[in-house]
Design a protein around this motif. Sequence first.
Motif, PDB file in Angstrom:
ATOM      1  N   GLN A 287       0.826  -1.202   0.000  1.00 45.47           N
ATOM      2  CA  GLN A 287       0.000   0.000   0.000  1.00 45.47           C
ATOM      3  C   GLN A 287       0.867   1.261   0.000  1.00 45.47           C
ATOM      4  OE1 GLN A 287      -2.508  -0.635   3.407  1.00 45.47           O
ATOM      5  NE2 GLN A 287      -4.032  -1.802   2.250  1.00 45.47           N
ATOM      6  N   GLU A 288       1.925   1.258   0.793  1.00 45.21           N
ATOM      7  CA  GLU A 288       2.839   2.403   0.812  1.00 45.21           C
ATOM      8  C   GLU A 288       3.507   2.583  -0.544  1.00 45.21           C
ATOM      9  OE1 GLU A 288       5.680   2.249   3.984  1.00 45.21           O
ATOM     10  OE2 GLU A 288       4.172   2.673   5.512  1.00 45.21           O
TER      11      GLU A 288
ATOM     12  N   LYS B 239      -2.230   9.657   4.359  1.00 45.40           N
ATOM     13  CA  LYS B 239      -2.988   8.401   4.293  1.00 45.40           C
ATOM     14  C   LYS B 239      -2.898   7.591   5.584  1.00 45.40           C
ATOM     15  CE  LYS B 239      -4.305   9.114   0.126  1.00 45.40           C
ATOM     16  NZ  LYS B 239      -5.670   9.305  -0.233  1.00 45.40           N
ATOM     17  N   ARG B 240      -2.048   8.006   6.493  1.00 46.14           N
ATOM     18  CA  ARG B 240      -1.897   7.235   7.753  1.00 46.14           C
ATOM     19  C   ARG B 240      -2.872   7.631   8.787  1.00 46.14           C
ATOM     20  NH1 ARG B 240       4.646   6.685   8.220  1.00 46.14           N
ATOM     21  NH2 ARG B 240       4.843   5.320   6.467  1.00 46.14           N
TER      22      ARG B 240
ATOM     23  N   LEU C 173       1.167   4.257  -2.862  1.00 46.99           N
ATOM     24  CA  LEU C 173       1.057   5.689  -2.540  1.00 46.99           C
ATOM     25  C   LEU C 173       2.277   6.469  -3.056  1.00 46.99           C
ATOM     26  CD1 LEU C 173      -0.373   5.621   1.100  1.00 46.99           C
ATOM     27  CD2 LEU C 173      -1.519   6.418  -0.974  1.00 46.99           C
TER      28      LEU C 173
END
Length: 181
Positions: free
Chosen positions: A118-119, A180-181, A122
């Motif tokens: 996911q990271e 996003k975190r 991003l």
Amino acid sequence: MMVAIFPYTRFSEQLRFVTKSSQQVKIHIKNYEGLVRYAASITKDWALSEDIVQDAFLRIGSKSPNAPDSYLRRIVHNLCIDQLRKQQRELQRFDHETPIISYSEQKPTQESALAGKQELKLVIKALAELPQITRKVVELHRLEGLKLREIASCLNLSVTQTHEHLHTGIKHCMKVLNAKR
């Protein structure tokens, strides 16, 4: 006449040596235990401290300083610091080797693998939002491992401009990741 002077000179040298060595023995006896305690307070190792103090007495050797007590204490202090630095270098050398082995043996969990994917998505999205030259600088530096000078010469930029593009690109990627975190 020369024969008579030679033995006298030799005897006076021997007498001077015996006198000097007896002074050193007195200094040794007087200071030994205190210096070992002082060294042990620094190194936290009694046996090592004894070795350091012996080394200090050997280093003072034939010198006869004005204040032998403080001179010996300074030598002991310096030898202790040298020993601690040596131990620190050895620990650092082994600390760098250990994580490589442990990381290679570890397998990522499904959770950490998913989070990593996911990271990565991003970061790819954030890189796509950047101007082409900034994206290229970040990719060359972070993915290819090129230095700023090498990137600057490849893209016909100054090192300062390259640094600014890199800073801007990384700042944008971090902003996207943190949002996003």
